[in-house]
Write an enzyme that holds these catalytic residues in place. Structure first.
Site, PDB file in Angstrom:
ATOM      1  N   HIS A  52     -17.180  18.717 -26.734  1.00 56.87           N
ATOM      2  CA  HIS A  52     -17.185  18.873 -28.190  1.00 56.87           C
ATOM      3  C   HIS A  52     -18.438  18.212 -28.734  1.00 56.87           C
ATOM      4  CE1 HIS A  52     -12.561  19.455 -28.793  1.00 56.87           C
ATOM      5  NE2 HIS A  52     -13.017  20.145 -27.753  1.00 56.87           N
ATOM      6  N   GLU A  54     -18.977  16.046 -31.061  1.00 56.21           N
ATOM      7  CA  GLU A  54     -18.903  14.595 -31.242  1.00 56.21           C
ATOM      8  C   GLU A  54     -19.080  13.857 -29.916  1.00 56.21           C
ATOM      9  OE1 GLU A  54     -16.671  17.083 -33.551  1.00 56.21           O
ATOM     10  OE2 GLU A  54     -15.397  16.032 -32.464  1.00 56.21           O
ATOM     11  N   CYS A  82     -10.839  16.149 -33.636  1.00 52.72           N
ATOM     12  CA  CYS A  82      -9.571  16.335 -32.947  1.00 52.72           C
ATOM     13  C   CYS A  82      -9.131  14.986 -32.371  1.00 52.72           C
ATOM     14  CB  CYS A  82      -9.733  17.377 -31.833  1.00 52.72           C
ATOM     15  SG  CYS A  82     -10.716  16.786 -30.427  1.00 52.72           S
ATOM     16  N   CYS A  85     -11.716  13.530 -29.814  1.00 56.94           N
ATOM     17  CA  CYS A  85     -12.948  13.049 -30.440  1.00 56.94           C
ATOM     18  C   CYS A  85     -12.701  11.835 -31.316  1.00 56.94           C
ATOM     19  CB  CYS A  85     -13.602  14.169 -31.231  1.00 56.94           C
ATOM     20  SG  CYS A  85     -14.210  15.501 -30.162  1.00 56.94           S
TER      21      CYS A  85
END
Length: 150
Positions: A52, A54, A82, A85
């Site tokens: 992801h 992040e 999420c 993250c």
């Protein structure tokens, strides 16, 4: 640089992710007004469910600083993080989190689990939502609408 400038760079990363066929999420980490890292989602490209935006930005900033703790660093991301993250942000000791669109289905900051409100969360960044929200949300809606068309 101003908050809108950092979010503009995160939005550029999100657009680049969409162009690669990834979910359009972009992130940027800065400290003392200097960009340390920026990234867009690469889960499909890398065949890595943890890639992801992040997490990739955190990895890059940690490598740049030579530390797993990003003390005094701020993160801008186009979508509410999420659970994975949000936890990585906590473990990295990010000082402030700025995000664009809320993620009512998968978010874990102001939606869903609200990880930073849990008593077991050992570090909670200051959280600010709504930066570049309409552009980020529009980009996500367009991306998924195009994927659903026959």
């Amino acid at each position: 640089m101003a908050h809108r400038d950092f979010m503009a760079l995160a939005l550029e990363e999100a657009r680049a992710a969409a162009a690669r066929g990834e979910v359009p999420v972009g992130a940027l980490i800065a400290r003392n007004g200097e960009v340390l890292a920026q990234a867009g989602n690469r889960t499909r490209e890398l065949n890595d469910p943890t890639a992801h935006a992040e997490v990739l930005a955190i990895r890059a900033a940690a490598a740049t600083l030579g530390s797993e703790r990003l003390i005094g660093c701020d993160l801008w991301v186009t979508l509410e993080p999420c659970p994975m993250c949000a936890a990585a942000i906590s473990f990295a000791r990010i000082r402030r989190l700025y995000f664009g669109a809320e993620d009512t289905k998968g978010g874990a900051v102001v939606s869903g689990a609200r990880l930073y409100d849990l008593p077991t969360c050992h570090h909670a960044p200051d959280v600010y939502g709504g930066f570049g929200e309409s552009e980020a949300a529009d980009m996500l809606r367009t991306f998924f609408r195009e994927r659903r068309q026959p």
